[in-house]
Design a protein around this motif. Structure first.
Motif, PDB file in Angstrom:
ATOM      1  N   UNK A 146      77.155 116.032 109.799  1.00 14.82           N
ATOM      2  CA  UNK A 146      77.902 115.595 108.565  1.00 14.82           C
ATOM      3  C   UNK A 146      77.350 114.422 108.035  1.00 14.82           C
ATOM      4  N   UNK A 147      76.419 113.597 108.869  1.00 10.70           N
ATOM      5  CA  UNK A 147      75.483 112.580 108.210  1.00 10.70           C
ATOM      6  C   UNK A 147      74.217 113.006 107.423  1.00 10.70           C
ATOM      7  N   UNK A 148      73.824 114.032 108.088  1.00 15.53           N
ATOM      8  CA  UNK A 148      72.706 114.851 107.306  1.00 15.53           C
ATOM      9  C   UNK A 148      73.115 115.388 106.001  1.00 15.53           C
ATOM     10  N   UNK A 149      74.261 116.025 105.928  1.00 11.34           N
ATOM     11  CA  UNK A 149      74.856 116.632 105.050  1.00 11.34           C
ATOM     12  C   UNK A 149      75.051 115.920 103.954  1.00 11.34           C
ATOM     13  N   UNK A 150      75.592 114.445 104.000  1.00 10.13           N
ATOM     14  CA  UNK A 150      76.079 113.507 103.238  1.00 10.13           C
ATOM     15  C   UNK A 150      74.966 112.634 102.622  1.00 10.13           C
ATOM     16  N   UNK A 151      73.960 112.520 103.282  1.00 14.45           N
ATOM     17  CA  UNK A 151      72.722 111.791 103.055  1.00 14.45           C
ATOM     18  C   UNK A 151      71.942 112.807 101.865  1.00 14.45           C
ATOM     19  N   UNK A 152      72.011 114.006 102.172  1.00 13.27           N
ATOM     20  CA  UNK A 152      71.276 114.967 101.296  1.00 13.27           C
ATOM     21  C   UNK A 152      71.961 114.858 100.083  1.00 13.27           C
ATOM     22  N   UNK A 164      72.120 107.633 113.523  1.00 13.60           N
ATOM     23  CA  UNK A 164      72.402 108.860 113.618  1.00 13.60           C
ATOM     24  C   UNK A 164      71.229 109.658 112.956  1.00 13.60           C
ATOM     25  N   UNK A 165      70.536 109.388 112.116  1.00 17.72           N
ATOM     26  CA  UNK A 165      69.469 109.831 111.168  1.00 17.72           C
ATOM     27  C   UNK A 165      68.316 110.037 112.433  1.00 17.72           C
ATOM     28  N   UNK A 169      61.084 114.346 109.922  1.00 14.30           N
ATOM     29  CA  UNK A 169      61.407 113.120 109.511  1.00 14.30           C
ATOM     30  C   UNK A 169      62.562 113.265 108.666  1.00 14.30           C
ATOM     31  N   UNK A 170      62.729 114.373 107.889  1.00 16.29           N
ATOM     32  CA  UNK A 170      64.103 114.633 107.353  1.00 16.29           C
ATOM     33  C   UNK A 170      64.073 114.033 105.939  1.00 16.29           C
ATOM     34  N   UNK A 171      64.097 112.541 105.883  1.00 16.17           N
ATOM     35  CA  UNK A 171      64.091 111.823 104.626  1.00 16.17           C
ATOM     36  C   UNK A 171      62.970 110.752 104.638  1.00 16.17           C
ATOM     37  N   UNK A 216      64.518 113.921 100.626  1.00 16.03           N
ATOM     38  CA  UNK A 216      64.439 114.703 101.681  1.00 16.03           C
ATOM     39  C   UNK A 216      63.162 115.426 101.957  1.00 16.03           C
ATOM     40  N   UNK A 217      62.693 115.869 103.048  1.00 21.14           N
ATOM     41  CA  UNK A 217      61.472 116.650 103.268  1.00 21.14           C
ATOM     42  C   UNK A 217      61.590 118.306 102.851  1.00 21.14           C
TER      43      UNK A 217
END
Length: 315
Positions: A10-16, A38-39, A49-51, A60-61
């Motif tokens: 959920x954190x990943x989705x919102x950050x995106x 969380x990240x 790294x994702x972001x 985003x990566x």
């Protein structure tokens, strides 16, 4: 598959979506440190790294971009699966996303906001502009609805009639031709403000997605046909990216522009412009509401679809 806490996704989705730790935390009701923690856990679990923090926020990566649509779709399906079937608009905190252009934003969305304030005061509405990947956004559940002048769409889409309007020419109130019927030759004596085609919709056509939408009001073709039949040509004075820019220029010049009647009436109320019916046969413009057919089984989506159609009928 690693054991990943769904809250991390959920954190990943919102950050995106937000591209900001602060904004993501505000939406999720978490502190900045909780989002960062969380990240970090998700980076460790996925080995990426994702972001990456930069001047434009959290970028985003390639891996995050690849995962994003699938994660969002999975979370949406999971939410729909466990959500109470007796959807209650009065208490829902659901986020609805609608893609709409400047016309719908001026004519339709204000009434929609009024309706939501009465029936679903805790719901969140996000209005976004059309993009070349709008069909992908629908498929990934990042967008719930699209409002537009649709020519054709793939079978998985529901295309519901929403509202009808007509196109009119507008000139400033002080123009010598204002206040009287305008013939084709009088219209062509003026320079025109042309609203350019939306690049995203042009790209969508070239991408052969199966979704075809009019890219501009002049894309309807009636005016071009009238010019071809008469053997006349027009003079283009200015090319602008949107309807409001065209209205602003018309109100301060002796140029003319072709825009939808309801939008023209909103500006005419301020006394800056006057309307003139086209001096040639012009078909009405039809706006439709697009959504994925399989999402209309979701009570929240079905309710919002009904509200949008009702607001369109009122307009």
């Amino acid at each position: 598959m690693p054991a990943i806490d769904l809250n991390l996704l959920r954190v990943f989705d919102t950050l995106l979506t937000e591209r900001s730790v602060t904004r993501a935390g505000a939406r999720l009701g978490l502190s900045q440190s909780a989002v960062s923690h969380a990240l970090s856990r998700l980076r460790y679990a996925l080995g990426d790294e994702l972001f990456v923090r930069g001047p434009q926020g959290m970028t985003p990566t390639a891996r995050a971009t690849e995962l994003g649509p699938q994660v969002h779709a999975a979370l949406s399906q999971l939410q729909a699966a466990i959500a109470p079937r007796d959807f209650d608009p009065a208490t829902t905190e659901r986020r609805f996303t609608v893609v709409a252009g400047s016309y719908a934003c001026a004519v339709l969305i204000p009434r929609l906001v009024e309706r939501l304030a009465e029936a679903a005061p805790r719901a969140e509405l996000v209005v976004a502009d059309a993009a070349v990947d709008v069909l992908e956004q629908l498929d990934a559940r990042r967008t719930d609805f699209v409002v537009g002048a649709v020519l054709a769409g793939p079978p998985r889409l529901s295309i519901a009639p929403l509202m009808t309007d007509t196109l009119v020419w507008v000139v400033r109130a002080q123009n010598p031709l204002a206040g009287a019927p305008i013939g084709l030759e009088e219209l062509l004596s003026l320079q025109h403000v042309v609203i350019s085609r939306q690049p995203a919709l042009d790209d969508m056509r070239r991408a052969n997605t199966g979704l075809l939408m009019h890219a501009s009001w002049e894309d309807m073709g009636a005016f071009d046909a009238a010019l071809a039949d008469s053997g006349l040509s027009r003079r283009v004075g200015v090319v602008v990216p949107d309807t409001y820019s065209a209205l602003g220029i018309v109100a301060r010049s002796d140029m003319a522009a072709l825009i939808p009647r309801r939008l023209a009436l909103l500006s005419a109320q301020r006394g800056f412009i006057q309307l003139a019916d086209p001096p040639y046969p012009a078909a009405p413009i039809d706006l439709s509401l697009l959504a994925l057919k399989d999402r209309l089984g979701d009570p929240a989506i079905a309710w919002m679809h009904e509200v949008l159609c009702a607001v369109g009928a009122e307009v």
